[in-house]
Design an enzyme around this catalytic site. Structure first.
Site, PDB file in Angstrom:
ATOM      1  N   ARG A   1     -11.504  15.335 -30.463  1.00  0.00           N
ATOM      2  CA  ARG A   1     -12.027  16.436 -29.647  1.00  0.00           C
ATOM      3  C   ARG A   1     -10.899  17.057 -28.831  1.00  0.00           C
ATOM      4  O   ARG A   1     -10.777  18.277 -28.734  1.00  0.00           O
ATOM      5  CB  ARG A   1     -13.136  15.914 -28.721  1.00  0.00           C
ATOM      6  CG  ARG A   1     -14.393  15.535 -29.472  1.00  0.00           C
ATOM      7  CD  ARG A   1     -15.557  15.311 -28.521  1.00  0.00           C
ATOM      8  NE  ARG A   1     -15.649  13.954 -28.037  1.00  0.00           N
ATOM      9  CZ  ARG A   1     -16.485  13.032 -28.530  1.00  0.00           C
ATOM     10  NH1 ARG A   1     -17.296  13.325 -29.532  1.00  0.00           N
ATOM     11  NH2 ARG A   1     -16.518  11.824 -28.028  1.00  0.00           N
TER      12      ARG A   1
ATOM     13  N   PHE B   1     -23.475  19.678 -36.840  1.00  0.00           N
ATOM     14  CA  PHE B   1     -23.741  18.255 -36.575  1.00  0.00           C
ATOM     15  C   PHE B   1     -23.186  17.932 -35.183  1.00  0.00           C
ATOM     16  O   PHE B   1     -22.357  17.055 -35.004  1.00  0.00           O
ATOM     17  CB  PHE B   1     -23.111  17.351 -37.641  1.00  0.00           C
ATOM     18  CG  PHE B   1     -23.509  17.672 -39.060  1.00  0.00           C
ATOM     19  CD1 PHE B   1     -24.704  17.199 -39.585  1.00  0.00           C
ATOM     20  CD2 PHE B   1     -22.697  18.462 -39.866  1.00  0.00           C
ATOM     21  CE1 PHE B   1     -25.068  17.489 -40.899  1.00  0.00           C
ATOM     22  CE2 PHE B   1     -23.056  18.762 -41.175  1.00  0.00           C
ATOM     23  CZ  PHE B   1     -24.248  18.276 -41.703  1.00  0.00           C
TER      24      PHE B   1
ATOM     25  N   ASP C   1     -27.668  21.237 -34.656  1.00  0.00           N
ATOM     26  CA  ASP C   1     -28.043  19.847 -34.944  1.00  0.00           C
ATOM     27  C   ASP C   1     -29.536  19.786 -35.226  1.00  0.00           C
ATOM     28  O   ASP C   1     -30.296  20.657 -34.805  1.00  0.00           O
ATOM     29  CB  ASP C   1     -27.694  18.937 -33.757  1.00  0.00           C
ATOM     30  CG  ASP C   1     -27.563  17.469 -34.165  1.00  0.00           C
ATOM     31  OD1 ASP C   1     -26.418  17.009 -34.351  1.00  0.00           O
ATOM     32  OD2 ASP C   1     -28.603  16.786 -34.314  1.00  0.00           O
TER      33      ASP C   1
ATOM     34  N   ASP D   1     -19.125  17.559 -38.616  1.00  0.00           N
ATOM     35  CA  ASP D   1     -19.039  16.123 -38.316  1.00  0.00           C
ATOM     36  C   ASP D   1     -20.362  15.444 -38.678  1.00  0.00           C
ATOM     37  O   ASP D   1     -21.102  14.990 -37.802  1.00  0.00           O
ATOM     38  CB  ASP D   1     -18.707  15.929 -36.826  1.00  0.00           C
ATOM     39  CG  ASP D   1     -18.518  14.466 -36.463  1.00  0.00           C
ATOM     40  OD1 ASP D   1     -18.226  13.656 -37.370  1.00  0.00           O
ATOM     41  OD2 ASP D   1     -18.657  14.127 -35.276  1.00  0.00           O
TER      42      ASP D   1
ATOM     43  N   CYS E   1     -17.436  10.043 -41.855  1.00  0.00           N
ATOM     44  CA  CYS E   1     -17.427   8.716 -41.230  1.00  0.00           C
ATOM     45  C   CYS E   1     -17.985   7.663 -42.189  1.00  0.00           C
ATOM     46  O   CYS E   1     -18.370   6.580 -41.770  1.00  0.00           O
ATOM     47  CB  CYS E   1     -18.187   8.723 -39.907  1.00  0.00           C
ATOM     48  SG  CYS E   1     -19.924   9.132 -40.085  1.00  0.00           S
TER      49      CYS E   1
HETATM   50  N1  SAH Z   1     -19.937  15.530 -33.465  1.00  0.00           N
HETATM   51  C1  SAH Z   1     -20.823  14.697 -32.674  1.00  0.00           C
HETATM   52  C2  SAH Z   1     -21.352  13.524 -33.461  1.00  0.00           C
HETATM   53  C3  SAH Z   1     -22.161  13.899 -34.688  1.00  0.00           C
HETATM   54  S1  SAH Z   1     -23.147  12.615 -35.315  1.00  0.00           S
HETATM   55  C4  SAH Z   1     -20.088  14.259 -31.417  1.00  0.00           C
HETATM   56  O1  SAH Z   1     -18.868  14.471 -31.317  1.00  0.00           O
HETATM   57  O2  SAH Z   1     -20.735  13.714 -30.527  1.00  0.00           O
HETATM   58  C5  SAH Z   1     -24.062  13.406 -36.552  1.00  0.00           C
HETATM   59  C6  SAH Z   1     -25.166  14.334 -36.058  1.00  0.00           C
HETATM   60  O3  SAH Z   1     -25.725  14.977 -37.202  1.00  0.00           O
HETATM   61  C7  SAH Z   1     -26.331  13.692 -35.338  1.00  0.00           C
HETATM   62  O4  SAH Z   1     -26.465  14.283 -34.071  1.00  0.00           O
HETATM   63  C8  SAH Z   1     -27.573  14.010 -36.196  1.00  0.00           C
HETATM   64  O5  SAH Z   1     -28.705  14.328 -35.404  1.00  0.00           O
HETATM   65  C9  SAH Z   1     -27.107  15.208 -36.953  1.00  0.00           C
HETATM   66  N2  SAH Z   1     -27.715  15.454 -38.271  1.00  0.00           N
HETATM   67  C10 SAH Z   1     -27.901  14.584 -39.279  1.00  0.00           C
HETATM   68  N3  SAH Z   1     -28.341  15.208 -40.390  1.00  0.00           N
HETATM   69  C11 SAH Z   1     -28.439  16.521 -40.072  1.00  0.00           C
HETATM   70  C12 SAH Z   1     -28.822  17.702 -40.799  1.00  0.00           C
HETATM   71  N4  SAH Z   1     -29.171  17.637 -42.083  1.00  0.00           N
HETATM   72  N5  SAH Z   1     -28.791  18.877 -40.153  1.00  0.00           N
HETATM   73  C13 SAH Z   1     -28.423  18.952 -38.852  1.00  0.00           C
HETATM   74  N6  SAH Z   1     -28.029  17.884 -38.134  1.00  0.00           N
HETATM   75  C14 SAH Z   1     -28.044  16.679 -38.734  1.00  0.00           C
END
Ligand code: SAH
Length: 401
Positions: A217, A233, A255, A305, A345
């Site tokens: 970040r 995400f 998200d 992500d 990940c």
């Molecule tokens: N970048 C974030 C972490 C992301 S974790 C950070 O730095 O804090 C992955 C995220 O993807 C989660 O919040 C989950 O709710 C979301 N997610 C999972 N599948 C998804 C989809 N199909 N569409 C939108 N969001 C999704």
């Protein structure tokens, strides 16, 4: 405690011929297929001695008859006694490494399982509150002792246990609990590199926050100045908040989780960012990227992500298709000269494979993509050279034309 049996009556695992090499090289995982026989009747979580076919002593490991990873080695020196002091020392050493490497971080991972010689144990610190996960039968068996050592060594305000789907692969039941003290009643505020975030320690995803992305970040923020940024995400919008603080023109957090976005909302207001500079959208990323493609919507910088798409080897192909899909679409949504910060990940998707997937995505998108930098997990998630499987988070910053 069962796992503290005297070494003399410890059960033994005898490996098949020619299966001892990884173990001699201090790789911790012993799969069921490598084992010739088990002597004695070790229960899940018991400590066993591991021997080569010829009887040679190799290691001590924790046993689990319910897991594909039948035993996890943690000690390669026969002379060392595995008792309470041994485990306490491992914990103290893990904390000392963080104090040496990231002394000022308020929120950080204190214990990263095998990488710290503590199989299956995760401990994240959010200021005085600790959030722990016990992901193997051995870690579960040592839970009470671990809590006691954490209390003695760190004097935390509380210790919370969070569940994780990987417990099921180890034959462990769901588990969410307060193990010690008084957890905060509302979302807990942490500081990460000078930015304030709210973390739901009791019901947020994972242990509440994605600490593994902290350094990424910070590394990405300078590229966001003056840019229109899509944070896909986003979870609670951590990348987006760094981007705004660095002077992004506009940030869109995208998200599927309404709870995560609600926290993102509060956090953006708390930090005083003007409403015209950000927007939080609750939608499925796969669908929303297609809608924007059809509308001809464009961005300067896109962050992808996603969650772990590959949860088992059997899902690898589907995961590969998923990564290719979102990356191909994102490349299409970028203005010429735009940047794509893209992550995986999934431990099962190697950095090599991930780069190949992106190569395929760029071909399909008919874009040139150039690697500007590599991302990996923060230093509180270190990777032992003997255990490269711990390097699960990888990412690339791509310049797209
Ligand atoms: N970048 C974030 C972490 C992301 S974790 C950070 O730095 O804090 C992955 C995220 O993807 C989660 O919040 C989950 O709710 C979301 N997610 C999972 N599948 C998804 C989809 N199909 N569409 C939108 N969001 C999704």
């Amino acid at each position: 405690m069962k796992s503290q049996k005297a070494h003399s009556d410890m059960a033994e695992i005898i490996l098949k011929p020619r299966k001892e090499k990884p173990l001699r090289q201090h790789h911790p995982w012993i799969f069921s297929g490598a084992i010739a026989r088990v002597q004695g009747q070790p229960a899940a979580g018991d400590i066993v001695t591991v021997r080569a076919q010829n009887g040679r002593w190799l290691a001590r490991a924790e046993f689990n008859p319910h897991s594909q990873i039948r035993a996890r080695a943690f000690c390669w020196n026969e002379k060392i006694t595995v008792d309470e002091a041994f485990w306490r020392q491992r914990l103290v050493a893990a904390v000392a490494r963080r104090n040496a490497l990231m002394p000022t971080a308020q929120a950080r991972r204190l214990v990263f399982a095998e990488s710290d010689g503590l199989p299956g144990l995760i401990v994240d610190a959010y200021g005085p509150h600790l959030v722990a996960q016990f992901l193997t039968a051995g870690a579960e068996a040592r839970k009470a002792m671990t809590v006691q050592h954490l209390v003695e060594h760190l004097a935390p305000a509380s210790i919370i246990q969070r569940d994780d789907p990987v417990r099921r692969k180890e034959g462990l039941p769901p588990a969410e609990d307060v193990l010690y003290g008084q957890p905060p009643a509302t979302a807990w505020r942490i500081d990460e590199n000078g930015h304030q975030f709210l973390v739901d320690l009791r019901s947020g995803q994972k242990t509440g926050f994605y600490l593994d992305q902290a350094t990424n970040r910070a590394a990405l923020a300078p590229y966001c100045a003056g840019q229109e940024v899509l944070n896909a995400f986003s979870y609670t919008g951590a990348f987006g908040l760094y981007a705004l603080a660095a002077g992004a023109k506009k940030v869109i957090n995208l998200d599927a989780s309404a709870e995560a976005l609600a926290l993102a909302d509060v956090q953006l207001r708390n930090n005083g960012f003007a409403a015209e500079h950000w927007q939080n959208i609750e939608a499925d990323v796969f669908k929303q990227l297609r809608i924007w493609r059809d509308e001809g919507r464009q961005f300067d910088l896109i962050i992808l992500d996603p969650p772990k798409f590959a949860t088992s080897r059997g899902h690898l192909q589907r995961a590969t298709r998923g990564y290719k899909d979102i990356n191909w679409l994102a490349m299409r949504l970028l203005r010429p000269g735009g940047l794509l910060a893209t992550f995986s990940c999934s431990g099962l998707v190697s950095a090599d494979l991930f780069q190949k997937i992106l190569f395929g995505a760029a071909l399909d998108a008919q874009r040139d993509a150039r690697i500007i930098r590599h991302f990996h997990q923060s230093p509180d998630h270190p990777v032992l050279l003997t255990f490269p499987e711990a390097a699960y988070l990888k990412g690339l910053l791509l310049h797209i034309t």
